[in-house]
Design a protein around this motif. Structure first.
Motif, mmCIF file in Angstrom:
data_model
loop_
_atom_site.group_PDB
_atom_site.id
_atom_site.type_symbol
_atom_site.label_atom_id
_atom_site.label_comp_id
_atom_site.label_asym_id
_atom_site.label_seq_id
_atom_site.Cartn_x
_atom_site.Cartn_y
_atom_site.Cartn_z
ATOM 1 N N GLY A 207 7.387 -2.300 9.909
ATOM 2 C CA GLY A 207 8.341 -2.552 8.838
ATOM 3 C C GLY A 207 8.822 -1.256 8.199
ATOM 4 O O GLY A 207 8.030 -0.367 7.900
ATOM 5 N N ASP A 208 10.156 -1.162 8.011
ATOM 6 C CA ASP A 208 10.711 0.088 7.480
ATOM 7 C C ASP A 208 11.106 0.007 6.011
ATOM 8 O O ASP A 208 11.607 0.976 5.439
ATOM 9 N N GLY A 209 10.916 -1.149 5.384
ATOM 10 C CA GLY A 209 11.193 -1.267 3.957
ATOM 11 C C GLY A 209 12.658 -1.429 3.613
ATOM 12 O O GLY A 209 13.007 -1.467 2.434
ATOM 13 N N THR A 210 13.531 -1.507 4.602
ATOM 14 C CA THR A 210 14.947 -1.669 4.306
ATOM 15 C C THR A 210 15.257 -3.133 4.035
ATOM 16 O O THR A 210 14.652 -4.030 4.617
ATOM 17 N N GLY A 211 16.223 -3.360 3.127
ATOM 18 C CA GLY A 211 16.579 -4.727 2.784
ATOM 19 C C GLY A 211 15.398 -5.467 2.193
ATOM 20 O O GLY A 211 14.710 -4.966 1.298
ATOM 21 N N ALA A 212 15.148 -6.667 2.699
ATOM 22 C CA ALA A 212 14.041 -7.484 2.191
ATOM 23 C C ALA A 212 12.738 -7.248 2.933
ATOM 24 O O ALA A 212 11.709 -7.827 2.586
ATOM 25 N N ALA A 213 12.753 -6.379 3.943
ATOM 26 C CA ALA A 213 11.565 -6.161 4.768
ATOM 27 C C ALA A 213 10.534 -5.307 4.039
ATOM 28 O O ALA A 213 10.890 -4.388 3.288
ATOM 29 N N PRO A 214 9.243 -5.567 4.250
ATOM 30 C CA PRO A 214 8.201 -4.713 3.665
ATOM 31 C C PRO A 214 8.031 -3.423 4.466
ATOM 32 O O PRO A 214 8.582 -3.277 5.561
ATOM 33 N N LYS A 215 7.258 -2.504 3.905
ATOM 34 C CA LYS A 215 6.922 -1.268 4.616
ATOM 35 C C LYS A 215 5.628 -1.469 5.390
ATOM 36 O O LYS A 215 4.653 -1.987 4.864
ATOM 37 N N GLY A 216 5.635 -1.019 6.634
ATOM 38 C CA GLY A 216 4.459 -1.149 7.465
ATOM 39 C C GLY A 216 3.656 0.136 7.544
ATOM 40 O O GLY A 216 3.909 1.109 6.827
ATOM 41 N N LEU A 217 2.702 0.138 8.446
ATOM 42 C CA LEU A 217 1.757 1.244 8.578
ATOM 43 C C LEU A 217 2.444 2.579 8.843
ATOM 44 O O LEU A 217 2.162 3.584 8.183
ATOM 45 N N PHE A 218 3.370 2.597 9.788
ATOM 46 C CA PHE A 218 3.868 3.877 10.286
ATOM 47 C C PHE A 218 4.772 4.620 9.299
ATOM 48 O O PHE A 218 4.946 5.823 9.422
ATOM 49 N N VAL A 219 5.336 3.917 8.323
ATOM 50 C CA VAL A 219 6.122 4.624 7.307
ATOM 51 C C VAL A 219 5.270 4.998 6.095
ATOM 52 O O VAL A 219 5.755 5.662 5.185
ATOM 53 N N GLN A 220 4.015 4.563 6.080
ATOM 54 C CA GLN A 220 3.133 4.892 4.960
ATOM 55 C C GLN A 220 2.069 5.932 5.320
ATOM 56 O O GLN A 220 1.296 6.346 4.456
ATOM 57 N N LEU A 221 2.031 6.364 6.571
ATOM 58 C CA LEU A 221 1.023 7.349 6.975
ATOM 59 C C LEU A 221 1.198 8.657 6.216
ATOM 60 O O LEU A 221 2.322 9.073 5.912
ATOM 61 N N ASP A 222 0.103 9.302 5.921
ATOM 62 C CA ASP A 222 0.149 10.630 5.314
ATOM 63 C C ASP A 222 0.773 11.599 6.323
ATOM 64 O O ASP A 222 0.306 11.690 7.461
ATOM 65 N N PRO A 223 1.844 12.302 5.938
ATOM 66 C CA PRO A 223 2.509 13.208 6.901
ATOM 67 C C PRO A 223 1.566 14.225 7.519
ATOM 68 O O PRO A 223 1.748 14.631 8.679
ATOM 69 N N ALA A 224 0.553 14.649 6.747
ATOM 70 C CA ALA A 224 -0.386 15.640 7.269
ATOM 71 C C ALA A 224 -1.305 15.060 8.339
ATOM 72 O O ALA A 224 -1.981 15.807 9.050
ATOM 73 N N HIS A 225 -1.349 13.713 8.431
ATOM 74 C CA HIS A 225 -2.228 13.056 9.401
ATOM 75 C C HIS A 225 -1.466 12.511 10.605
ATOM 76 O O HIS A 225 -2.034 11.783 11.420
ATOM 77 N N THR A 226 -0.194 12.860 10.702
ATOM 78 C CA THR A 226 0.608 12.502 11.867
ATOM 79 C C THR A 226 1.006 13.790 12.575
ATOM 80 O O THR A 226 1.595 14.681 11.966
ATOM 81 N N PHE A 227 0.685 13.897 13.850
ATOM 82 C CA PHE A 227 0.970 15.150 14.537
ATOM 83 C C PHE A 227 1.417 14.877 15.966
ATOM 84 O O PHE A 227 1.080 13.851 16.568
#
Length: 361
Positions: A207-227
């Protein structure tokens, strides 16, 4: 149209059914075939549209055998000529109105399994909106010498908020299907529940949080923990896997229900890795169901371009504002259909974003 052309047009229905349809149409008073196989202007055979409408009328009739009900079906599908032909026909051919057998077995639609609940995420009931306090900073400890002062420090706090996002399924179901043994309300309801569960699973990851959709895991990850991965060699995979495990642990997140989530194609790539003729991950993955000692869940709901790890999936909040509500509405009675509506409300939040890490490829 010739009799041969019409037979070709409906041969997909099966030879026996096609033959009976053609014979029954030939017996219709205004559509009787003469010796030279020509057709009258108002005949069922006069055009592909006429015969197609006639065929749809018979098929729509289903198991009903009354001529009146067949005429009602023709009114929905046919033009005036077809309706007249049907009305004047003597449908004494058992082949046309033979009851179509409906199996009580339904071949299920292929869906991915719900992976989030398998991973052990924390479900959280709430109504409308839920605020949860979170500590974002700590007090500072310092050794001091004689005459030195201690700098003031204090813990810092914030909050995470769950808000109800509404998802719906609206579908029209044939009442014939609802009345079929083995399918019925229970089968339709179970299908809709599976559809909703799949939609929640997809939103929980992507989920990307656009419109009525919720935010899912991948848009909430800590940027420092994604590489980004360092490569696809055996050494690169090993180094990246080790780093993904290390990041949450060095962030001081306590170990809980630790696991990987991975796309099946990426899992296959891991199992094929060899070094000096030996498979690096295959034995562990097949025999123990683990990667580097931690279990993994495969799902197509995560991108093939990611391998994601959490040292505690309970740090993922799976908020449900309302359990699934199913309701039936007789709004399509003229079509002998029932409208089924399903509503669910929920949201997703990472309680501790640093509990997660993700490698991108």
């Amino acid at each position: 149209m010739t009799r041969k052309q019409i037979a070709e047009m409906v041969k997909a229905l099966g030879p026996e059914v096609a033959r009976e349809l053609v014979d029954a149409a030939a017996r219709s008073a205004p559509g009787r075939v003469v010796t030279d196989r020509a057709t009258r202007e108002s005949s069922v055979y006069a055009s592909a549209a006429n015969f197609g409408a006639f065929t749809k009328s018979v098929i729509a009739l289903g198991r009903r055998t009354s001529a009146t009900e067949l005429l009602d079906a023709a009114k929905r599908f046919g033009n005036a000529d077809v309706q007249k032909a049907v009305q004047l026909s003597k449908f004494d051919s058992a082949g046309v109105l033979v009851p179509i057998q409906q199996s009580g077995e339904v071949i299920e639609f292929l869906r991915p399994d719900a992976a989030l609940l398998k991973l052990g995420v924390r479900t959280q009931a709430f109504r409308g909106e839920l605020h949860m306090g979170t500590q974002t900073g700590t007090s500072v400890f310092k050794w001091v010498g004689a005459g030195e002062t201690v700098p003031r420090s204090a813990p810092k706090y914030g909050k995470i908020v769950l808000k109800a996002h509404k998802g719906m399924v609206l579908t029209d179901i044939s009442n014939d299907l609802l009345r079929t043994p083995g399918v019925g309300d229970a089968g339709v309801g179970e299908d809709i529940r599976a559809t909703v569960a799949d939609g929640l699973d997809d939103a929980g990851f992507n989920g990307d949080g656009t419109g009525a959709a919720p935010k899912g895991l991948f848009v909430q990850l800590d940027p420092a923990h994604t590489f980004a991965s360092t490569g696809t060699t055996a050494a690169a995979y090993l180094a990246d896997i080790d780093k993904a495990v290390e990041l949450p642990l060095t962030a001081h997140v306590r170990m809980g229900t630790a696991a990987w989530v991975i796309h099946p194609t990426r899992a296959t790539a891991l199992m094929q890795l060899q070094e000096s003729g030996l498979f690096l991950f295959r034995g562990e993955m097949l025999d123990k169901g683990t990667i580097r000692g931690f279990p993994f869940v495969m799902t197509t709901r995560v991108p093939v371009s990611r391998i994601t790890f959490s040292c505690d999936w309970r740090q993922f909040l799976y908020g449900i504002d309302e359990d699934l509500i199913l309701s039936e509405h007789d709004t399509r009675a003229e079509h002998d259909e029932t409208t089924v509506r399903a509503i669910v409300k929920g949201d997703f939040r990472l309680r501790q974003p640093k509990a997660f890490s993700s490698i991108t490829y």
